[in-house]
Design a protein around this motif. Structure first.
Motif, PDB file in Angstrom:
ATOM      1  N   VAL A  71       0.659  -1.200  -0.017  1.00 52.65           N
ATOM      2  CA  VAL A  71      -0.163   0.453   0.086  1.00 52.65           C
ATOM      3  C   VAL A  71       0.926   1.465   0.186  1.00 52.65           C
ATOM      4  O   VAL A  71       0.336   2.329   0.442  1.00 52.65           O
ATOM      5  N   SER A  72       1.403   0.550  -0.840  1.00 51.56           N
ATOM      6  CA  SER A  72       3.412   2.724  -0.780  1.00 51.56           C
ATOM      7  C   SER A  72       2.538   3.312  -2.071  1.00 51.56           C
ATOM      8  O   SER A  72       1.434   2.779  -2.583  1.00 51.56           O
ATOM      9  N   ILE A  73       3.134   4.675  -1.793  1.00 49.60           N
ATOM     10  CA  ILE A  73       2.997   5.440  -3.158  1.00 49.60           C
ATOM     11  C   ILE A  73       4.278   5.757  -3.799  1.00 49.60           C
ATOM     12  O   ILE A  73       5.347   6.138  -2.498  1.00 49.60           O
ATOM     13  N   PRO A  74       4.614   5.093  -4.698  1.00 54.34           N
ATOM     14  CA  PRO A  74       4.349   5.783  -5.878  1.00 54.34           C
ATOM     15  C   PRO A  74       4.274   3.927  -6.147  1.00 54.34           C
ATOM     16  O   PRO A  74       2.457   3.924  -7.437  1.00 54.34           O
ATOM     17  N   ASN A 262      10.539  -4.730 -19.206  1.00 57.25           N
ATOM     18  CA  ASN A 262      11.603  -5.021 -20.186  1.00 57.25           C
ATOM     19  C   ASN A 262      10.974  -3.633 -20.723  1.00 57.25           C
ATOM     20  O   ASN A 262      11.531  -3.229 -20.494  1.00 57.25           O
ATOM     21  N   LEU A 263      10.316  -4.162 -22.333  1.00 57.08           N
ATOM     22  CA  LEU A 263      10.125  -2.780 -23.269  1.00 57.08           C
ATOM     23  C   LEU A 263       9.755  -2.158 -22.925  1.00 57.08           C
ATOM     24  O   LEU A 263       8.100  -2.861 -22.060  1.00 57.08           O
ATOM     25  N   ILE A 264       9.087  -0.823 -22.652  1.00 55.86           N
ATOM     26  CA  ILE A 264       8.133   0.109 -22.514  1.00 55.86           C
ATOM     27  C   ILE A 264       7.256   0.946 -24.059  1.00 55.86           C
ATOM     28  O   ILE A 264       8.796   1.194 -24.880  1.00 55.86           O
ATOM     29  N   GLN A 265       5.851   1.315 -24.560  1.00 57.96           N
ATOM     30  CA  GLN A 265       6.053   1.955 -25.770  1.00 57.96           C
ATOM     31  C   GLN A 265       5.628   3.053 -25.109  1.00 57.96           C
ATOM     32  O   GLN A 265       4.237   3.398 -23.774  1.00 57.96           O
ATOM     33  N   ILE A 266       5.900   4.326 -25.841  1.00 60.44           N
ATOM     34  CA  ILE A 266       4.827   5.780 -25.279  1.00 60.44           C
ATOM     35  C   ILE A 266       4.540   6.317 -26.292  1.00 60.44           C
ATOM     36  O   ILE A 266       5.962   6.732 -27.745  1.00 60.44           O
ATOM     37  N   ILE A 267       3.415   6.869 -26.294  1.00 60.84           N
ATOM     38  CA  ILE A 267       2.624   7.119 -27.271  1.00 60.84           C
ATOM     39  C   ILE A 267       2.141   8.842 -26.882  1.00 60.84           C
ATOM     40  O   ILE A 267       1.864   8.862 -25.475  1.00 60.84           O
ATOM     41  N   SER A 268       2.807   9.948 -27.308  1.00 57.57           N
ATOM     42  CA  SER A 268       2.476  10.766 -26.624  1.00 57.57           C
ATOM     43  C   SER A 268       2.207  12.240 -27.263  1.00 57.57           C
ATOM     44  O   SER A 268       2.957  11.950 -28.768  1.00 57.57           O
ATOM     45  N   LEU A 269       1.320  13.220 -27.523  1.00 58.30           N
ATOM     46  CA  LEU A 269       1.096  14.105 -28.052  1.00 58.30           C
ATOM     47  C   LEU A 269       1.306  15.237 -27.908  1.00 58.30           C
ATOM     48  O   LEU A 269       0.483  16.505 -28.793  1.00 58.30           O
ATOM     49  N   THR A 270       1.922  15.113 -26.916  1.00 57.95           N
ATOM     50  CA  THR A 270       2.438  16.817 -26.710  1.00 57.95           C
ATOM     51  C   THR A 270       3.856  16.127 -26.370  1.00 57.95           C
ATOM     52  O   THR A 270       4.792  15.016 -26.346  1.00 57.95           O
ATOM     53  N   GLU A 271       4.889  17.333 -26.548  1.00 59.86           N
ATOM     54  CA  GLU A 271       6.393  17.204 -26.417  1.00 59.86           C
ATOM     55  C   GLU A 271       6.763  17.010 -24.895  1.00 59.86           C
ATOM     56  O   GLU A 271       6.646  17.856 -24.239  1.00 59.86           O
ATOM     57  N   ILE A 277      12.659   7.214 -14.931  1.00 55.22           N
ATOM     58  CA  ILE A 277      11.707   5.796 -14.782  1.00 55.22           C
ATOM     59  C   ILE A 277      12.217   5.239 -13.510  1.00 55.22           C
ATOM     60  O   ILE A 277      12.690   5.721 -12.757  1.00 55.22           O
ATOM     61  N   PHE A 278      11.165   5.219 -13.272  1.00 52.77           N
ATOM     62  CA  PHE A 278      11.864   4.091 -11.930  1.00 52.77           C
ATOM     63  C   PHE A 278      11.128   3.106 -11.811  1.00 52.77           C
ATOM     64  O   PHE A 278      10.630   2.158 -12.480  1.00 52.77           O
ATOM     65  N   ASN A 279      11.920   2.086 -10.413  1.00 50.37           N
ATOM     66  CA  ASN A 279      11.966   1.132  -9.931  1.00 50.37           C
ATOM     67  C   ASN A 279      10.477   0.588  -9.492  1.00 50.37           C
ATOM     68  O   ASN A 279       9.807   1.545  -8.755  1.00 50.37           O
ATOM     69  N   LEU A 280      10.286  -0.739  -8.826  1.00 51.45           N
ATOM     70  CA  LEU A 280       9.221  -1.568  -8.387  1.00 51.45           C
ATOM     71  C   LEU A 280       9.360  -0.950  -6.534  1.00 51.45           C
ATOM     72  O   LEU A 280       8.282  -1.082  -5.939  1.00 51.45           O
ATOM     73  N   MET A 281      10.062  -0.283  -6.058  1.00 49.42           N
ATOM     74  CA  MET A 281      10.043   0.175  -4.882  1.00 49.42           C
ATOM     75  C   MET A 281      10.099   1.689  -5.042  1.00 49.42           C
ATOM     76  O   MET A 281       9.837   2.404  -4.120  1.00 49.42           O
ATOM     77  N   GLY A 282       9.819   2.115  -5.789  1.00 53.30           N
ATOM     78  CA  GLY A 282       9.595   3.960  -6.444  1.00 53.30           C
ATOM     79  C   GLY A 282      10.710   4.927  -6.577  1.00 53.30           C
ATOM     80  O   GLY A 282      11.114   5.732  -6.099  1.00 53.30           O
ATOM     81  N   SER A 283      11.942   4.200  -6.822  1.00 56.26           N
ATOM     82  CA  SER A 283      13.195   5.086  -7.191  1.00 56.26           C
ATOM     83  C   SER A 283      13.845   5.403  -8.220  1.00 56.26           C
ATOM     84  O   SER A 283      13.327   4.396  -9.006  1.00 56.26           O
ATOM     85  N   LEU A 284      14.110   6.526  -8.001  1.00 59.84           N
ATOM     86  CA  LEU A 284      14.567   6.650  -9.109  1.00 59.84           C
ATOM     87  C   LEU A 284      15.490   6.149 -10.163  1.00 59.84           C
ATOM     88  O   LEU A 284      16.420   6.162  -9.427  1.00 59.84           O
TER      89      LEU A 284
END
Length: 293
Positions: A71-74, A262-271, A277-284
């Motif tokens: 129940v942590s954040i993020p 693994n891989l991620i896909q980013i779809i952006s309508l803005t610049e 990128i954070f790991n599962l513990m919320g660390s940058l």
């Protein structure tokens, strides 16, 4: 008479009016009596770590940066999300895909700071975000019917729970699919009774709820949503001012899957100016500047 007049002027200046307050106490779930320690039990016990709020049906959850992995954040059991403001938010099932428990729903409730006045127009705002676990916990559905029920009665999970009755006071009937950006939902309503309680969730049964499984997934235990920054006021601009929630500041992009190993896909309508990128513990773990995107 001059002295009395001055006293009267000060009284008028400081006298609170209904238009100047948020009827929802603890609107962004920051005022606590304790840190949540786990997912809520059968009757939503972790919600009692919040002041004013209570579980009104089954077991909604409370998330805070002070807590552990579940129940942590993020990052938490249901997905990855930062609060719209502050350190906490709540989460609940709007649809439970449990064959042995049809029409499974979760609700949170709160007693308003003051009862509504019949015939008065009220403005509602709340922030909602889909929780998508990316296969981690199979919470891979999205649904419509995020709603509000106003009542003069106190409902609570343990003794007098709410059940879906197809009778919300206010309802957002569009499926909310965004698991990255907070969606700001707006309502307006003229009170027809002196309601003193507000409840949040999906108040429609399975036959009257639309749902989709997220792209790339084949199975889901249901649809789950985070909720933050709730406001009710007779002033249409007051909630935006005190909660600092502006729809035109939303960034139009999506990331899939989130989280990912693994891989991620980013779809952006803005610049995109900057990507973190954070790991599962919320660390940058990585920050990419504008020149590298």
């Amino acid at each position: 008479m001059k002295y009395i007049g001055i006293l009267f002027f000060i009284f008028v200046l400081w006298k609170p009016t209904q238009a100047q307050i948020n009827l929802v106490p603890n609107p962004s779930f920051e005022d606590t009596v304790g840190c949540p320690t786990n997912l809520a039990g059968q009757y939503g016990d972790q919600i009692y770590n919040l002041t004013n709020w209570f579980p009104a049906g089954n077991s909604p959850d409370y998330f805070n940066i002070c807590s552990n992995l579940n129940v942590s954040i993020p990052f938490n059991y249901f997905g990855f999300q930062f609060p719209l403001s502050g350190n906490g938010y709540v989460g609940l099932y709007t649809l439970g895909n449990y064959p042995t428990i049809p029409n499974y729903r979760e609700y949170v409730g709160v007693e308003l700071n003051q009862s509504m006045v019949v015939g008065t127009k009220y403005y509602f705002k709340m922030a909602v975000c889909a929780a998508h676990s990316g296969g981690y916990t199979f919470i891979n559905s999205i649904s419509n019917n995020m709603g509000i029920k106003l009542s003069s009665s106190h409902y609570e999970s343990l003794n007098n729970p709410l059940i879906p009755d197809n009778l919300p006071t206010l309802n957002y009937d569009t499926i909310i699919s965004d698991s990255i950006n907070w969606k700001i939902i707006n309502f307006s309503y003229v009170a027809d009774s002196s309601y003193g309680y507000m409840y949040l969730g999906n108040f429609y049964d399975d036959n009257n709820t639309d749902t989709l499984i997220c792209p790339g997934e084949t199975f889901s235990y249901g649809a789950y949503y985070y909720i933050d920054n709730i406001c009710i006021s007779t002033d249409s601009s007051f909630c935006e001012t005190i909660l600092n929630i502006k729809e035109n500041n939303e960034i139009e992009f999506s990331i899939y899957p989130n989280p990912s190993n693994n891989l991620i896909q980013i779809i952006s309508l803005t610049e995109i100016q900057e990507l973190k990128i954070f790991n599962l513990m919320g660390s940058l773990i990585k920050k990419i500047g504008r020149a590298h995107v």
